[in-house]
Design a protein around this motif. Structure first.
Motif, PDB file in Angstrom:
ATOM      1  N   PHE A  87      22.164  56.266  46.418  1.00 57.18           N
ATOM      2  CA  PHE A  87      22.017  54.957  45.775  1.00 57.18           C
ATOM      3  C   PHE A  87      23.221  54.074  46.137  1.00 57.18           C
ATOM      4  CE2 PHE A  87      24.378  57.498  42.686  1.00 57.18           C
ATOM      5  CZ  PHE A  87      25.298  56.600  42.131  1.00 57.18           C
ATOM      6  N   THR A  88      22.938  52.760  46.257  1.00 55.75           N
ATOM      7  CA  THR A  88      21.651  52.106  46.069  1.00 55.75           C
ATOM      8  C   THR A  88      21.088  51.694  47.435  1.00 55.75           C
ATOM      9  OG1 THR A  88      22.806  49.995  45.747  1.00 55.75           O
ATOM     10  CG2 THR A  88      22.143  51.193  43.768  1.00 55.75           C
ATOM     11  N   LEU A  89      19.736  51.641  47.509  1.00 60.98           N
ATOM     12  CA  LEU A  89      19.048  51.244  48.728  1.00 60.98           C
ATOM     13  C   LEU A  89      18.426  49.865  48.551  1.00 60.98           C
ATOM     14  CD1 LEU A  89      16.888  54.267  49.988  1.00 60.98           C
ATOM     15  CD2 LEU A  89      19.052  53.465  50.895  1.00 60.98           C
ATOM     16  N   ILE A  90      18.627  49.006  49.541  1.00 61.93           N
ATOM     17  CA  ILE A  90      17.876  47.754  49.591  1.00 61.93           C
ATOM     18  C   ILE A  90      16.493  48.074  50.141  1.00 61.93           C
ATOM     19  CG2 ILE A  90      17.708  45.498  50.715  1.00 61.93           C
ATOM     20  CD1 ILE A  90      20.763  45.422  50.758  1.00 61.93           C
ATOM     21  N   ARG A  91      15.476  47.628  49.441  1.00 64.94           N
ATOM     22  CA  ARG A  91      14.112  47.880  49.907  1.00 64.94           C
ATOM     23  C   ARG A  91      13.780  46.975  51.096  1.00 64.94           C
ATOM     24  NH1 ARG A  91       8.518  46.960  46.393  1.00 64.94           N
ATOM     25  NH2 ARG A  91       7.062  47.487  48.083  1.00 64.94           N
ATOM     26  N   ASN A  92      13.319  47.582  52.177  1.00 63.87           N
ATOM     27  CA  ASN A  92      12.824  46.818  53.326  1.00 63.87           C
ATOM     28  C   ASN A  92      11.710  47.622  53.994  1.00 63.87           C
ATOM     29  OD1 ASN A  92      14.044  48.775  54.999  1.00 63.87           O
ATOM     30  ND2 ASN A  92      15.898  47.559  55.300  1.00 63.87           N
ATOM     31  N   PRO A  93      10.941  47.009  54.900  1.00 63.56           N
ATOM     32  CA  PRO A  93       9.793  47.706  55.509  1.00 63.56           C
ATOM     33  C   PRO A  93      10.156  49.016  56.199  1.00 63.56           C
ATOM     34  CG  PRO A  93       9.641  45.357  55.932  1.00 63.56           C
ATOM     35  CD  PRO A  93      10.992  45.579  55.302  1.00 63.56           C
ATOM     36  N   GLU A  94      11.308  49.062  56.844  1.00 60.97           N
ATOM     37  CA  GLU A  94      11.725  50.284  57.538  1.00 60.97           C
ATOM     38  C   GLU A  94      11.877  51.438  56.546  1.00 60.97           C
ATOM     39  OE1 GLU A  94      15.503  51.979  60.176  1.00 60.97           O
ATOM     40  OE2 GLU A  94      15.565  49.962  59.329  1.00 60.97           O
ATOM     41  N   ARG A  95      12.515  51.171  55.413  1.00 61.48           N
ATOM     42  CA  ARG A  95      12.765  52.226  54.433  1.00 61.48           C
ATOM     43  C   ARG A  95      11.516  52.602  53.653  1.00 61.48           C
ATOM     44  NH1 ARG A  95      18.672  49.719  52.685  1.00 61.48           N
ATOM     45  NH2 ARG A  95      19.718  50.325  54.628  1.00 61.48           N
ATOM     46  N   ASN A 206      15.857  43.606  46.018  1.00 59.59           N
ATOM     47  CA  ASN A 206      16.033  44.541  44.910  1.00 59.59           C
ATOM     48  C   ASN A 206      16.673  45.818  45.424  1.00 59.59           C
ATOM     49  OD1 ASN A 206      14.868  43.033  42.734  1.00 59.59           O
ATOM     50  ND2 ASN A 206      12.845  43.451  43.582  1.00 59.59           N
ATOM     51  N   LEU A 207      17.435  46.460  44.557  1.00 57.47           N
ATOM     52  CA  LEU A 207      18.117  47.714  44.887  1.00 57.47           C
ATOM     53  C   LEU A 207      17.450  48.886  44.157  1.00 57.47           C
ATOM     54  CD1 LEU A 207      21.748  46.375  44.565  1.00 57.47           C
ATOM     55  CD2 LEU A 207      20.765  47.280  46.665  1.00 57.47           C
ATOM     56  N   TYR A 208      17.384  50.025  44.854  1.00 59.09           N
ATOM     57  CA  TYR A 208      16.673  51.203  44.347  1.00 59.09           C
ATOM     58  C   TYR A 208      17.530  52.470  44.489  1.00 59.09           C
ATOM     59  CZ  TYR A 208      12.395  48.384  44.376  1.00 59.09           C
ATOM     60  OH  TYR A 208      11.451  47.422  44.130  1.00 59.09           O
ATOM     61  N   LEU A 209      17.118  53.497  43.770  1.00 57.55           N
ATOM     62  CA  LEU A 209      17.598  54.853  44.003  1.00 57.55           C
ATOM     63  C   LEU A 209      16.691  55.442  45.079  1.00 57.55           C
ATOM     64  CD1 LEU A 209      17.927  56.103  40.289  1.00 57.55           C
ATOM     65  CD2 LEU A 209      19.573  54.739  41.620  1.00 57.55           C
ATOM     66  N   GLY A 210      17.266  55.997  46.137  1.00 56.64           N
ATOM     67  CA  GLY A 210      16.468  56.529  47.235  1.00 56.64           C
ATOM     68  C   GLY A 210      16.444  58.043  47.245  1.00 56.64           C
ATOM     69  N   PHE A 211      15.242  58.628  47.368  1.00 54.08           N
ATOM     70  CA  PHE A 211      15.080  60.081  47.429  1.00 54.08           C
ATOM     71  C   PHE A 211      14.604  60.479  48.820  1.00 54.08           C
ATOM     72  CE2 PHE A 211      14.675  58.892  43.030  1.00 54.08           C
ATOM     73  CZ  PHE A 211      15.340  59.894  42.334  1.00 54.08           C
ATOM     74  N   SER A 212      15.175  61.531  49.343  1.00 55.20           N
ATOM     75  CA  SER A 212      14.878  61.973  50.703  1.00 55.20           C
ATOM     76  C   SER A 212      13.496  62.604  50.808  1.00 55.20           C
ATOM     77  CB  SER A 212      15.925  62.989  51.168  1.00 55.20           C
ATOM     78  OG  SER A 212      15.891  64.150  50.345  1.00 55.20           O
ATOM     79  N   PRO A 213      12.922  62.638  52.026  1.00 54.41           N
ATOM     80  CA  PRO A 213      11.671  63.376  52.247  1.00 54.41           C
ATOM     81  C   PRO A 213      11.863  64.844  51.861  1.00 54.41           C
ATOM     82  CG  PRO A 213      12.186  61.997  54.144  1.00 54.41           C
ATOM     83  CD  PRO A 213      13.392  61.959  53.251  1.00 54.41           C
ATOM     84  N   GLY A 214      10.886  65.407  51.168  1.00 51.84           N
ATOM     85  CA  GLY A 214      10.987  66.810  50.765  1.00 51.84           C
ATOM     86  C   GLY A 214      11.564  67.017  49.381  1.00 51.84           C
ATOM     87  N   THR A 215      11.988  65.925  48.724  1.00 49.40           N
ATOM     88  CA  THR A 215      12.496  66.057  47.360  1.00 49.40           C
ATOM     89  C   THR A 215      11.344  66.360  46.408  1.00 49.40           C
ATOM     90  OG1 THR A 215      14.342  64.549  47.793  1.00 49.40           O
ATOM     91  CG2 THR A 215      13.730  64.883  45.491  1.00 49.40           C
ATOM     92  N   ASP A 216      11.575  67.279  45.479  1.00 52.56           N
ATOM     93  CA  ASP A 216      10.553  67.719  44.532  1.00 52.56           C
ATOM     94  C   ASP A 216       9.973  66.525  43.767  1.00 52.56           C
ATOM     95  OD1 ASP A 216       9.004  68.961  42.625  1.00 52.56           O
ATOM     96  OD2 ASP A 216      10.536  70.408  42.026  1.00 52.56           O
ATOM     97  N   ALA A 217       8.674  66.372  43.815  1.00 52.76           N
ATOM     98  CA  ALA A 217       8.000  65.243  43.161  1.00 52.76           C
ATOM     99  C   ALA A 217       8.221  65.244  41.652  1.00 52.76           C
ATOM    100  CB  ALA A 217       6.510  65.269  43.471  1.00 52.76           C
TER     101      ALA A 217
END
Length: 277
Positions: A87-95, A206-217
């Motif tokens: 954290f924190t991640l700016i939301r954009n199309p790439e992300r 907007n800023l977000y908390l970012g979770f990696s691929p494979g993180t437990d749903a």
């Protein structure tokens, strides 16, 4: 129970234990040095988003430490290591294609700044884009924004403070960053805010908390429910006001899941159709 039965029993028990450990894999929590949202002070993580994450951790009984790392390193780990949050991640199309994002936890804007009394003058914005040197924090959405605006001479640096120091020293002409982060850096460096001038605001975000691929749903769902609770009971607003003053906090909670190839194709097709109409 015969010997074969005992063997099957212990194998099943071991398998269940392994599954349990896997399901409870510890979430690694990373952030960057980007005051006042997040930073390190005397070896401890501080900042608006840090205090929010700690409140969620307390609610969930999560004991993971918050590691303050260089942005480029944290972003690489987010791409490659399951059960990682940055954290924190700016939301954009790439992300949107890569990560699960929870928020929003803050708002900001991408702005290009110069000295109020610059050493070099450019007759218009196009000449500026062609000739000015722009400092950006390496690997960030600010770098992406500067490249999208077609600035030709981009200098990647470690963080906002380094970019600001280079601007003040006359080693770059511009910096591209968040206005709140720039104001905070000016205050910490005890520099008159009037020495810096806003050239152009490129975007709000907007800023977000970012979770990696494979993180437990189930982990992400638990964080979402906790964030919803903090926004409903007023604790989020209190944290926001403490760090960001009278800026209006975002009230909604959403989880942005990575788009798969079919979803992206449908979205791009829809956008193209809308543009044609």
């Amino acid at each position: 129970m015969n010997s074969r039965g005992r063997i099957h029993f212990f194998l099943a028990l071991a398998s269940a234990s392994i599954i349990g450990v896997s399901a409870q894999a510890k979430l690694r929590i990373l952030t960057e040095n980007w005051p006042p949202i997040s930073y390190e002070e005397k070896g401890a993580a501080k900042g608006m988003a840090v205090e929010l994450v700690q409140a969620i951790q307390k609610d969930l009984g999560n004991k993971s430490s918050i590691e303050v790392v260089p942005w480029a390193r944290g972003y690489k780990l987010l791409q490659t290591s399951p059960n990682t949050m940055l954290f924190t991640l700016i939301r954009n199309p790439e992300r949107e294609k890569m990560f699960t994002m929870l928020g929003p936890v803050a708002r900001g804007n991408t702005t290009v700044f110069s000295l109020t009394k610059p050493q070099r003058h450019f007759k218009d914005i196009e000449v500026m884009k062609a000739k000015a040197t722009v400092a950006v924090t390496r690997g960030t959405a600010f770098e992406s924004a500067a490249r999208k605006e077609e600035y030709k001479n981009i200098l990647d640096v470690r963080d906002t403070e380094m970019a600001l120091r280079l601007l003040l020293a006359g080693r770059v002409d511009l910096i591209c960053d968040d206005s709140l982060a720039i104001r905070d850096a000016l205050t910490r460096l005890k520099i008159d805010h009037h020495e810096i001038n806003s050239v152009k605001e490129l975007a709000e975000y907007n800023l977000y908390l970012g979770f990696s691929p494979g993180t437990d749903a189930t982990e992400i769902t638990a964080w979402k429910k906790s964030l919803e609770t903090l926004k409903k009971n007023g604790q989020f607003a209190s944290i926001y006001k403490k760090w960001l003053g009278e800026m209006k906090p975002p009230s909604r909670v959403e989880v942005i899941y990575p788009l798969d190839k079919l979803q992206r194709a449908a979205k791009e097709s829809s956008s193209l159709h809308s543009a044609r109409n």
